[in-house]
Write a protein that holds these residues in place. Structure first.
Motif, PDB file in Angstrom:
ATOM      1  N   ALA A   1      33.705 -20.518 -69.250  1.00  0.00           N
ATOM      2  CA  ALA A   1      33.083 -19.630 -70.237  1.00  0.00           C
ATOM      3  C   ALA A   1      34.109 -18.699 -70.854  1.00  0.00           C
ATOM      4  O   ALA A   1      34.127 -18.487 -72.073  1.00  0.00           O
ATOM      5  N   ALA A   2      34.988 -18.149 -70.022  1.00  0.00           N
ATOM      6  CA  ALA A   2      35.985 -17.203 -70.518  1.00  0.00           C
ATOM      7  C   ALA A   2      37.008 -17.893 -71.415  1.00  0.00           C
ATOM      8  O   ALA A   2      37.264 -17.463 -72.544  1.00  0.00           O
ATOM      9  N   ILE A   3      37.593 -18.977 -70.922  1.00  0.00           N
ATOM     10  CA  ILE A   3      38.636 -19.659 -71.691  1.00  0.00           C
ATOM     11  C   ILE A   3      38.036 -20.353 -72.910  1.00  0.00           C
ATOM     12  O   ILE A   3      38.633 -20.358 -73.991  1.00  0.00           O
ATOM     13  N   GLY A   4      36.841 -20.915 -72.765  1.00  0.00           N
ATOM     14  CA  GLY A   4      36.185 -21.572 -73.892  1.00  0.00           C
ATOM     15  C   GLY A   4      35.919 -20.591 -75.026  1.00  0.00           C
ATOM     16  O   GLY A   4      36.117 -20.909 -76.200  1.00  0.00           O
ATOM     17  N   ALA A   5      35.484 -19.382 -74.686  1.00  0.00           N
ATOM     18  CA  ALA A   5      35.232 -18.367 -75.715  1.00  0.00           C
ATOM     19  C   ALA A   5      36.526 -18.009 -76.444  1.00  0.00           C
ATOM     20  O   ALA A   5      36.547 -17.859 -77.672  1.00  0.00           O
ATOM     21  N   HIS A   6      37.602 -17.885 -75.674  1.00  0.00           N
ATOM     22  CA  HIS A   6      38.890 -17.519 -76.255  1.00  0.00           C
ATOM     23  C   HIS A   6      39.417 -18.614 -77.190  1.00  0.00           C
ATOM     24  O   HIS A   6      39.800 -18.350 -78.335  1.00  0.00           O
ATOM     25  N   THR A   7      39.440 -19.860 -76.707  1.00  0.00           N
ATOM     26  CA  THR A   7      39.981 -20.953 -77.526  1.00  0.00           C
ATOM     27  C   THR A   7      39.085 -21.240 -78.727  1.00  0.00           C
ATOM     28  O   THR A   7      39.584 -21.558 -79.813  1.00  0.00           O
ATOM     29  N   ASN A   8      37.778 -21.126 -78.559  1.00  0.00           N
ATOM     30  CA  ASN A   8      36.870 -21.348 -79.690  1.00  0.00           C
ATOM     31  C   ASN A   8      37.091 -20.310 -80.777  1.00  0.00           C
ATOM     32  O   ASN A   8      37.073 -20.631 -81.975  1.00  0.00           O
ATOM     33  N   TRP A   9      37.279 -19.041 -80.367  1.00  0.00           N
ATOM     34  CA  TRP A   9      37.517 -18.002 -81.368  1.00  0.00           C
ATOM     35  C   TRP A   9      38.811 -18.286 -82.131  1.00  0.00           C
ATOM     36  O   TRP A   9      38.860 -18.197 -83.363  1.00  0.00           O
ATOM     37  N   LEU A  10      39.864 -18.643 -81.397  1.00  0.00           N
ATOM     38  CA  LEU A  10      41.140 -18.925 -82.051  1.00  0.00           C
ATOM     39  C   LEU A  10      41.029 -20.112 -83.003  1.00  0.00           C
ATOM     40  O   LEU A  10      41.609 -20.109 -84.090  1.00  0.00           O
ATOM     41  N   ALA A  11      40.271 -21.142 -82.595  1.00  0.00           N
ATOM     42  CA  ALA A  11      40.119 -22.316 -83.446  1.00  0.00           C
ATOM     43  C   ALA A  11      39.311 -21.998 -84.700  1.00  0.00           C
ATOM     44  O   ALA A  11      39.618 -22.484 -85.794  1.00  0.00           O
ATOM     45  N   GLU A  12      38.282 -21.171 -84.553  1.00  0.00           N
ATOM     46  CA  GLU A  12      37.412 -20.842 -85.686  1.00  0.00           C
ATOM     47  C   GLU A  12      38.038 -19.825 -86.635  1.00  0.00           C
ATOM     48  O   GLU A  12      37.719 -19.785 -87.821  1.00  0.00           O
ATOM     49  N   HIS A  13      38.927 -18.997 -86.100  1.00  0.00           N
ATOM     50  CA  HIS A  13      39.515 -17.925 -86.904  1.00  0.00           C
ATOM     51  C   HIS A  13      41.039 -18.006 -86.864  1.00  0.00           C
ATOM     52  O   HIS A  13      41.725 -16.972 -86.795  1.00  0.00           O
ATOM     53  N   GLY A  14      41.547 -19.225 -86.911  1.00  0.00           N
ATOM     54  CA  GLY A  14      42.990 -19.423 -86.779  1.00  0.00           C
ATOM     55  C   GLY A  14      43.804 -18.653 -87.804  1.00  0.00           C
ATOM     56  O   GLY A  14      44.821 -18.036 -87.463  1.00  0.00           O
ATOM     57  N   ASN A  15      43.368 -18.659 -89.061  1.00  0.00           N
ATOM     58  CA  ASN A  15      44.121 -17.955 -90.095  1.00  0.00           C
ATOM     59  C   ASN A  15      44.141 -16.450 -89.860  1.00  0.00           C
ATOM     60  O   ASN A  15      45.161 -15.785 -90.065  1.00  0.00           O
ATOM     61  N   LEU A  16      43.019 -15.906 -89.411  1.00  0.00           N
ATOM     62  CA  LEU A  16      42.969 -14.465 -89.149  1.00  0.00           C
ATOM     63  C   LEU A  16      43.880 -14.095 -87.988  1.00  0.00           C
ATOM     64  O   LEU A  16      44.593 -13.088 -88.035  1.00  0.00           O
ATOM     65  N   TYR A  17      43.871 -14.930 -86.925  1.00  0.00           N
ATOM     66  CA  TYR A  17      44.699 -14.595 -85.774  1.00  0.00           C
ATOM     67  C   TYR A  17      46.183 -14.754 -86.098  1.00  0.00           C
ATOM     68  O   TYR A  17      47.017 -13.973 -85.641  1.00  0.00           O
ATOM     69  N   ARG A  18      46.522 -15.764 -86.911  1.00  0.00           N
ATOM     70  CA  ARG A  18      47.913 -15.914 -87.319  1.00  0.00           C
ATOM     71  C   ARG A  18      48.359 -14.715 -88.160  1.00  0.00           C
ATOM     72  O   ARG A  18      49.486 -14.247 -88.039  1.00  0.00           O
ATOM     73  N   TYR A  19      47.442 -14.240 -89.006  1.00  0.00           N
ATOM     74  CA  TYR A  19      47.756 -13.043 -89.791  1.00  0.00           C
ATOM     75  C   TYR A  19      48.009 -11.863 -88.853  1.00  0.00           C
ATOM     76  O   TYR A  19      48.953 -11.089 -89.048  1.00  0.00           O
ATOM     77  N   LEU A  20      47.158 -11.723 -87.854  1.00  0.00           N
ATOM     78  CA  LEU A  20      47.308 -10.635 -86.885  1.00  0.00           C
ATOM     79  C   LEU A  20      48.666 -10.725 -86.200  1.00  0.00           C
ATOM     80  O   LEU A  20      49.355  -9.723 -86.029  1.00  0.00           O
ATOM     81  N   SER A  21      49.081 -11.930 -85.822  1.00  0.00           N
ATOM     82  CA  SER A  21      50.358 -12.118 -85.147  1.00  0.00           C
ATOM     83  C   SER A  21      51.531 -11.788 -86.069  1.00  0.00           C
ATOM     84  O   SER A  21      52.553 -11.253 -85.618  1.00  0.00           O
ATOM     85  N   MET A  22      51.373 -12.112 -87.353  1.00  0.00           N
ATOM     86  CA  MET A  22      52.451 -11.888 -88.316  1.00  0.00           C
ATOM     87  C   MET A  22      52.531 -10.425 -88.767  1.00  0.00           C
ATOM     88  O   MET A  22      53.548  -9.991 -89.295  1.00  0.00           O
ATOM     89  N   ASN A  23      51.456  -9.669 -88.569  1.00  0.00           N
ATOM     90  CA  ASN A  23      51.389  -8.288 -89.038  1.00  0.00           C
ATOM     91  C   ASN A  23      50.929  -7.381 -87.907  1.00  0.00           C
ATOM     92  O   ASN A  23      49.966  -6.634 -88.040  1.00  0.00           O
ATOM     93  N   SER A  24      51.624  -7.453 -86.792  1.00  0.00           N
ATOM     94  CA  SER A  24      51.125  -6.796 -85.584  1.00  0.00           C
ATOM     95  C   SER A  24      51.462  -5.317 -85.495  1.00  0.00           C
ATOM     96  O   SER A  24      50.827  -4.575 -84.761  1.00  0.00           O
ATOM     97  N   ALA A  25      52.475  -4.848 -86.217  1.00  0.00           N
ATOM     98  CA  ALA A  25      52.824  -3.428 -86.136  1.00  0.00           C
ATOM     99  C   ALA A  25      51.922  -2.624 -87.053  1.00  0.00           C
ATOM    100  O   ALA A  25      51.704  -2.986 -88.202  1.00  0.00           O
ATOM    101  N   THR A  26      51.352  -1.543 -86.567  1.00  0.00           N
ATOM    102  CA  THR A  26      50.451  -0.738 -87.382  1.00  0.00           C
ATOM    103  C   THR A  26      50.945   0.697 -87.464  1.00  0.00           C
ATOM    104  O   THR A  26      51.364   1.287 -86.473  1.00  0.00           O
ATOM    105  N   GLY A  27      50.870   1.235 -88.667  1.00  0.00           N
ATOM    106  CA  GLY A  27      51.120   2.661 -88.853  1.00  0.00           C
ATOM    107  C   GLY A  27      52.517   3.116 -88.470  1.00  0.00           C
ATOM    108  O   GLY A  27      53.397   2.341 -88.122  1.00  0.00           O
ATOM    109  N   GLU A  28      52.720   4.422 -88.537  1.00  0.00           N
ATOM    110  CA  GLU A  28      54.020   4.980 -88.242  1.00  0.00           C
ATOM    111  C   GLU A  28      54.348   4.907 -86.759  1.00  0.00           C
ATOM    112  O   GLU A  28      55.504   4.978 -86.366  1.00  0.00           O
ATOM    113  N   SER A  29      53.343   4.792 -85.925  1.00  0.00           N
ATOM    114  CA  SER A  29      53.582   4.755 -84.484  1.00  0.00           C
ATOM    115  C   SER A  29      54.201   3.439 -84.042  1.00  0.00           C
ATOM    116  O   SER A  29      54.733   3.327 -82.941  1.00  0.00           O
TER     117      SER A  29
END
Length: 229
Positions: free
Chosen positions: A100-128
Motif C-alpha cells: 500500500a505504501a510503495i504502491g501509493a508512492h509509485t502511482n503518484w510518481l507515474a501519474e504526476h511525472g512531469n510535476l515531480y520532475r519539475y519539483l526535482s529541477m526547481n528544488s531550491a525555494t526562496g532566499e533561505s
C-alpha cells in the motif's frame, strides 16, 4: 494621518493581500496545468498562456521567475505529502502494508511525472535555499519510520536502525521510480512496484532478524510471534 485614515489604509492593504494570495494560487494552478501538459521545462510564456494572462502580468503577483518557481515547487510538495498521507494507516499483513505504501508512492510518481520532475529541477525555494525535494523525502521517510515502528510496537522492541532504514527505502523507491519514468525498458509499473516491495521486505526482514525478530510477511501482525534469541 488620522486614526480613521489609518484604518482605511490598513483595510485596503488587508484586502489587497488577500486578493493577491488568492490570485497567486490561481496562477500556480494554471502553471501546474501547463507543466502537466508540456513537461517540466515548460516556459513561463506557456504558463501565462494557460492562465490567460500576458507574461508581465504574472510579475504583479510574483517577485520574479524564482519566486514563481518556488511557489510552484511548494504546491507540488504539498500535493505529494497530502496525497500520500493516507497510505500510512497500517492495516493487514506486513506485505499488504508495504504494498500500500510503495504502491501509493509509485502511482503518484507515474501519474504526476512531469510535476515531480519539475519539483526535482526547481528544488531550491526562496532566499533561505530550502530544498523542497529534501523536505518531501523527509516527511515521507518519517511517516515510513512510523509505519516500521508500528511493526515493532506489536512486540515491544526497539531497533535503532529503523529511521536510517526508512530513509534508505524512501531513497530507493524514489530513485528507482525516477529512473523508470525516464526509461521503463519494458518494465510495467506493477512489476516495478512488485520489485520494490520485495526489496523493501528483504531489507526490513534482514534488519529484524539481526534483533531476533522474524515475521511472516503474509500473516497479520496480531497472529505473528517473535522468534526468541
Amino acid at each position: 494621518m488620522t486614526a480613521s485614515t489609518t484604518r482605511q489604509v490598513d483595510g485596503r492593504s488587508a484586502r489587497w493581500a488577500g486578493y493577491r494570495e488568492k490570485r497567486r494560487k490561481e496562477l500556480v494552478d494554471a502553471a501546474l496545468s501547463a507543466i502537466a501538459k508540456h513537461g517540466p521545462e515548460v516556459s513561463v510564456e506557456l504558463m501565462a498562456e494557460e492562465a490567460g494572462v500576458a507574461r508581465p502580468r504574472l510579475y504583479k503577483y510574483f517577485n520574479d521567475t524564482t519566486d514563481l518557481g518556488a511557489a510552484i515547487a511548494e504546491r507540488v510538495a504539498e500535493m505529494v505529502t497530502a496525497e500520500l498521507a493516507p497510505m500510512f494507516n497500517p492495516r493487514g499483513t506486513p506485505r499488504e502494508m508495504i504494498r500500500a505504501a510503495i504502491g501509493a508512492h509509485t502511482n503518484w510518481l507515474a501519474e504526476h511525472g512531469n510535476l515531480y520532475r519539475y519539483l526535482s529541477m526547481n528544488s531550491a525555494t526562496g532566499e533561505s535555499g530550502q530544498n523542497v525535494v529534501a523536505d518531501v523525502k523527509t516527511v515521507i521517510a518519517r511517516q515510513v519510520t512510523g509505519l516500521f515502528q508500528y511493526f515493532l510496537d506489536q512486540f515491544g522492541i526497539e531497533i535503532p536502525v529503523v529511521q536510517p532504514l526508512a530513509f534508505g527505502i524512501v531513497g530507493l523507491v524514489e530513485s528507482s521510480a525516477g529512473s523508470w519514468l525516464q526509461e521503463p525498458n519494458g518494465l510495467t509499473l506493477d512489476e516495478l512496484t512488485d520489485w520494490l516491495c520485495d526489496w523493501t521486505w528483504q531489507l526490513l526482514d534482514q534488519s529484524l532478524q539481526v534483533y531476533g525478530l522474524e515475521l511472516d510477511p503474509d500473516l497479520p501482525l496480531a497472529e505473528a510471534d517473535p522468534v526468541d534469541d
